[in-house]
Design a protein around this motif. Sequence first.
Motif, PDB file in Angstrom:
ATOM      1  N   GLU A   1      -4.486   8.525   1.647  1.00  0.00           N
ATOM      2  CA  GLU A   1      -4.572   7.215   1.070  1.00  0.00           C
ATOM      3  C   GLU A   1      -4.932   7.240  -0.332  1.00  0.00           C
ATOM      4  O   GLU A   1      -4.258   6.445  -1.483  1.00  0.00           O
ATOM      5  CB  GLU A   1      -5.412   6.349   2.031  1.00  0.00           C
TER       6      GLU A   1
ATOM      7  N   THR B   1      -0.058   4.464  -1.946  1.00  0.00           N
ATOM      8  CA  THR B   1      -1.111   5.054  -1.586  1.00  0.00           C
ATOM      9  C   THR B   1      -1.162   5.611  -0.045  1.00  0.00           C
ATOM     10  O   THR B   1      -1.767   6.423   0.577  1.00  0.00           O
ATOM     11  CB  THR B   1      -2.591   4.203  -1.479  1.00  0.00           C
TER      12      THR B   1
ATOM     13  N   ARG C   1      -0.790   4.387   2.895  1.00  0.00           N
ATOM     14  CA  ARG C   1      -1.761   3.943   4.063  1.00  0.00           C
ATOM     15  C   ARG C   1      -1.158   3.807   5.470  1.00  0.00           C
ATOM     16  O   ARG C   1       0.037   3.075   5.553  1.00  0.00           O
ATOM     17  CB  ARG C   1      -2.477   2.596   3.682  1.00  0.00           C
TER      18      ARG C   1
ATOM     19  N   SER D   1      -5.009   7.831   7.878  1.00  0.00           N
ATOM     20  CA  SER D   1      -4.091   7.985   6.473  1.00  0.00           C
ATOM     21  C   SER D   1      -4.942   9.343   6.131  1.00  0.00           C
ATOM     22  O   SER D   1      -6.091   9.425   5.582  1.00  0.00           O
ATOM     23  CB  SER D   1      -4.484   6.708   5.674  1.00  0.00           C
TER      24      SER D   1
ATOM     25  N   ALA E   1       0.462   9.822   7.670  1.00  0.00           N
ATOM     26  CA  ALA E   1       0.032   8.519   8.055  1.00  0.00           C
ATOM     27  C   ALA E   1       0.851   8.072   9.133  1.00  0.00           C
ATOM     28  O   ALA E   1       2.048   8.709   9.478  1.00  0.00           O
ATOM     29  CB  ALA E   1       0.041   7.515   6.785  1.00  0.00           C
TER      30      ALA E   1
ATOM     31  N   ASP F   1       0.744  -0.996  -0.054  1.00  0.00           N
ATOM     32  CA  ASP F   1       0.078  -0.124  -0.047  1.00  0.00           C
ATOM     33  C   ASP F   1       0.942   1.185  -0.015  1.00  0.00           C
ATOM     34  O   ASP F   1       0.415   2.449   0.260  1.00  0.00           O
ATOM     35  CB  ASP F   1      -0.951   0.043   1.244  1.00  0.00           C
TER      36      ASP F   1
END
Length: 273
Positions: A22, A12, A14, A19, A247, A9
């Motif tokens: 994300e 993005t 995450r 997040s 994040a 991930d």
Amino acid sequence: MKGPDPQTDASTLRGKTFSLREHTENSDEYYSTIATLADSLLNEKWKIADLLSEIRKLGRSKRRLRGLVRHSDNNSREAILIRRLRAELSRYTPDVQSHLEGLSPLQRWDRILATSEEQYHVYMLEIELVNRLYGEDFRQSSIKLAFLPHCLRDLKADCQAAQRDVDYVCKGCTVGCNVNNASKLLRRHGVKPYIWMSANLRSLFKRLKREGNSVGVLGIACIPELVRGIRLCMRSGVPVVGVPLDANRCARWWGEFHWNTVNLQKLETLLAG
Ligand code: SF4
């Protein structure tokens, strides 16, 4: 329930529990959402200091927060506020529940790891309000310090950061490093950036004040750690502002470090006023 894989991930970004970017290229949308929410609350009947005090009180009890969310027939001012935060902010906290379910009994005693979803939401608003309350005092301080988390560094580089007067300082060994990028921006605005490893903030503040300086602090950290640092500064009478990491992806949350970012545009806005 199995949590997200930070490796697959990574594109993005995450986090383990929160997040801010994300599904987007950056976290601008989050900052727009939290600013609009704060504007709207302040335009209604809340004064900024009262709202800050109220959400700090509410944030102390996970059980109370959960009750305010669950009992939809509770139409108290607090219940409406907390449900509104959830409606606007839960898209940034998609994995809190699965994370909490996976904690060991020992880990549940760790207040940071055991932060509830509702607490994330009140903390998000707390950071936004603190930035509004103390931004100008921070910018007017004669000494401005920033504390960055080491997890923001380039994980592939052989980090050359070195211990200096207050704490570790980035030596700019690689251009792609987010500590390096944030440090350059901070220096352009007259802020001394440090990688927070060992500084004792309470004694540092006492010493600087004894020497006749006015000191302001900018923090970058994951949301619960940032709120803890903000409160420490406030208790010491130090004007403080903060920008959350995009994040939570460090070893404390995942068992190993993963690449992370902070919104430099937001940082620039906060520094420029
Ligand atoms: S640029 Fe700075 S923080 Fe990043 S790896 Fe090099 S010395 Fe460490």
